[in-house]
Write an enzyme that holds these catalytic residues in place. Structure first.
Site, PDB file in Angstrom:
ATOM      1  N   TYR A 157      20.131  -8.978  -4.374  1.00 40.50           N
ATOM      2  CA  TYR A 157      19.851  -7.769  -3.392  1.00 40.50           C
ATOM      3  C   TYR A 157      21.276  -7.803  -2.313  1.00 40.50           C
ATOM      4  CZ  TYR A 157      17.459  -5.817   0.811  1.00 40.50           C
ATOM      5  OH  TYR A 157      16.910  -5.119   1.909  1.00 40.50           O
TER       6      TYR A 157
HETATM    7  N1  LIG Z   1      11.394  -4.796   5.371  1.00 40.67           N
HETATM    8  C1  LIG Z   1      12.418  -5.730   5.610  1.00 40.67           C
HETATM    9  O1  LIG Z   1      12.047  -6.752   6.217  1.00 40.67           O
HETATM   10  C2  LIG Z   1      13.713  -5.290   5.366  1.00 40.67           C
HETATM   11  C3  LIG Z   1      14.937  -5.988   5.717  1.00 40.67           C
HETATM   12  C4  LIG Z   1      16.102  -5.492   5.657  1.00 40.67           C
HETATM   13  C5  LIG Z   1      16.240  -4.246   5.165  1.00 40.67           C
HETATM   14  N2  LIG Z   1      15.214  -3.426   4.567  1.00 40.67           N
HETATM   15  C6  LIG Z   1      15.544  -2.291   3.822  1.00 40.67           C
HETATM   16  O2  LIG Z   1      14.809  -1.279   4.727  1.00 40.67           O
HETATM   17  C7  LIG Z   1      14.622  -0.206   3.613  1.00 40.67           C
HETATM   18  C8  LIG Z   1      13.007   0.100   3.710  1.00 40.67           C
HETATM   19  O3  LIG Z   1      12.241  -0.947   3.546  1.00 40.67           O
HETATM   20  P1  LIG Z   1      10.706  -1.459   3.449  1.00 40.67           P
HETATM   21  O4  LIG Z   1      10.222  -2.673   3.736  1.00 40.67           O
HETATM   22  O5  LIG Z   1      10.220  -0.106   4.340  1.00 40.67           O
HETATM   23  O6  LIG Z   1      10.447  -1.009   2.100  1.00 40.67           O
HETATM   24  P2  LIG Z   1       9.142  -0.382   1.506  1.00 40.67           P
HETATM   25  O7  LIG Z   1       8.961  -0.785   0.104  1.00 40.67           O
HETATM   26  O8  LIG Z   1       7.775  -0.381   2.291  1.00 40.67           O
HETATM   27  O9  LIG Z   1       9.455   1.128   1.243  1.00 40.67           O
HETATM   28  C9  LIG Z   1      10.440   1.675   0.641  1.00 40.67           C
HETATM   29  C10 LIG Z   1      10.190   2.865  -0.066  1.00 40.67           C
HETATM   30  O10 LIG Z   1      11.419   3.627  -0.761  1.00 40.67           O
HETATM   31  C11 LIG Z   1      10.686   4.029  -2.021  1.00 40.67           C
HETATM   32  N3  LIG Z   1      11.890   3.879  -2.850  1.00 40.67           N
HETATM   33  C12 LIG Z   1      12.119   2.813  -3.512  1.00 40.67           C
HETATM   34  N4  LIG Z   1      13.057   3.018  -4.384  1.00 40.67           N
HETATM   35  C13 LIG Z   1      13.337   4.345  -4.659  1.00 40.67           C
HETATM   36  C14 LIG Z   1      13.904   5.418  -5.462  1.00 40.67           C
HETATM   37  N5  LIG Z   1      14.719   4.706  -6.624  1.00 40.67           N
HETATM   38  N6  LIG Z   1      13.902   6.550  -5.345  1.00 40.67           N
HETATM   39  C15 LIG Z   1      13.063   7.060  -4.291  1.00 40.67           C
HETATM   40  N7  LIG Z   1      12.390   6.316  -3.486  1.00 40.67           N
HETATM   41  C16 LIG Z   1      12.466   5.102  -3.613  1.00 40.67           C
HETATM   42  C17 LIG Z   1       9.333   3.515  -2.287  1.00 40.67           C
HETATM   43  O11 LIG Z   1       8.829   4.273  -2.958  1.00 40.67           O
HETATM   44  C18 LIG Z   1       8.858   3.199  -0.720  1.00 40.67           C
HETATM   45  O12 LIG Z   1       8.149   3.985  -0.550  1.00 40.67           O
HETATM   46  C19 LIG Z   1      14.890  -0.752   2.291  1.00 40.67           C
HETATM   47  O13 LIG Z   1      16.157  -0.156   1.891  1.00 40.67           O
HETATM   48  C20 LIG Z   1      15.070  -2.054   2.416  1.00 40.67           C
HETATM   49  O14 LIG Z   1      15.832  -2.624   1.662  1.00 40.67           O
HETATM   50  C21 LIG Z   1      14.051  -4.094   4.653  1.00 40.67           C
END
Ligand SMILES: NC(=O)c1ccc[n+]([C@@H]2O[C@H](COP(=O)([O-])OP(=O)(O)OC[C@H]3O[C@@H](n4cnc5c(N)ncnc54)[C@H](O)[C@@H]3O)[C@@H](O)[C@H]2O)c1
Length: 253
Positions: A157
């Site tokens: 990641y």
């Molecule tokens: N949740 C955490 O603790 C955390 C920490 C650091 C970074 N992030 C980053 O924050 C962002 C959001 O995370 P989250 O926890 O809300 O994730 P989540 O899985 O709840 O939501 C992500 C959304 O992105 C969409 N998605 C994924 N791949 C896609 C693609 N190829 N095309 C179109 N849509 C796509 C999914 O369908 C989903 O609705 C991400 O980039 C994640 O890596 C999250």
């Protein structure tokens, strides 16, 4: 009353749920008109209806896999067709397949890079010509603080998110004289519905991820959205090429 992002048009990717939905909600509250993009077209439709009724802003949706060039193109084209411009791009779509490196398969490695890096590359590539022609733009990527603190099980990641951090600095320099700023917001653990589920099913694992955070808790999604809102605004005109951690102190420089 004027709002910070009145008359602005924003594309938010991965906006069907989690942090992306919280960002969409915040930008709508700030007055922006929105194009919401996600794999999950059904959830997008629900989000659209709620944001329109709650904030009274215009909202368009675009379903599909943003790791495909054609879907990224259609998303940016939707903003141009519906609103005639694109001021803000928030590259939030992503998500980790979190496991020790040796347990990854060729498929999970490829998905990790597709989902977290190709989505951002394609959306930037499609949006930047429009922003350059307009002489204005704000791009905010969602990276990850795990790139900086080397969190357990995050190597693959981090390879993808590290690419996003690196794209940020390179593009910021290339587009600095075009009125376009490009920054990344890097969260540590965030209190998403997914995190709540992990805390219930595997409390020891969740506690391990939170143990690196001096504040002793995950971020609320709104705390991440707040930084995105600032970087998306005209006010953030002298901030570019930055990876800004919203991390409760899990890294400090
Ligand atoms: N949740 C955490 O603790 C955390 C920490 C650091 C970074 N992030 C980053 O924050 C962002 C959001 O995370 P989250 O926890 O809300 O994730 P989540 O899985 O709840 O939501 C992500 C959304 O992105 C969409 N998605 C994924 N791949 C896609 C693609 N190829 N095309 C179109 N849509 C796509 C999914 O369908 C989903 O609705 C991400 O980039 C994640 O890596 C999250």
């Amino acid at each position: 009353m004027t709002r910070k992002l009145d008359n602005q048009v924003a594309v938010v990717t991965g906006a069907a749920k989690g942090i992306g939905l919280a960002i969409a909600d915040r930008l709508a509250r700030d007055g922006a008109r929105l194009v919401l993009a996600d794999l999950d077209a059904t959830a997008l439709a629900g989000a659209k209806d709620r944001l329109i009724s709650q904030h009274g802003v215009a909202v368009e949706t675009c379903g599909g896999d943003l790791a495909e060039q054609s879907v990224a193109e259609a998303t940016i084209a939707a903003a141009m067709a519906r609103f005639g411009k694109l001021d803000i791009l928030v590259n939030n779509a992503g998500g980790g397949i979190i496991k020790p490196f040796a347990e990854h398969t060729p498929a999970t490695l490829k998905t990790t890079i597709d989902r977290n890096l190709w989505t951002v590359l394609w959306c930037c590539w499609c949006a930047l010509p429009k922003m350059r022609a307009a002489g204005y733009g704000r791009i905010v990527n969602i990276g990850a603080d795990s790139v900086r603190n080397g969190l357990w099980d995050h190597a693959a990641y981090n390879a993808a998110k590290g690419g996003v951090h690196a794209l940020t600095t390179g593009l910021a320099r290339e587009y600095a004289r075009d009125g376009i700023t490009i920054n990344t917001v890097a969260p540590c653990a965030v209190n998403t519905p997914q995190m709540v589920e992990i805390t219930q099913k595997a409390p020891a694992l969740a506690a391990k991820f939170v143990s690196v955070i001096p504040l002793g808790r995950p971020a609320e999604m709104e705390e991440v959205a707040s930084m995105v809102s600032y970087l998306s605004s005209a006010e953030a005109s002298f901030v570019t090429g930055q990876v800004i951690s919203v991390n409760g102190g899990s890294t400090m420089l």
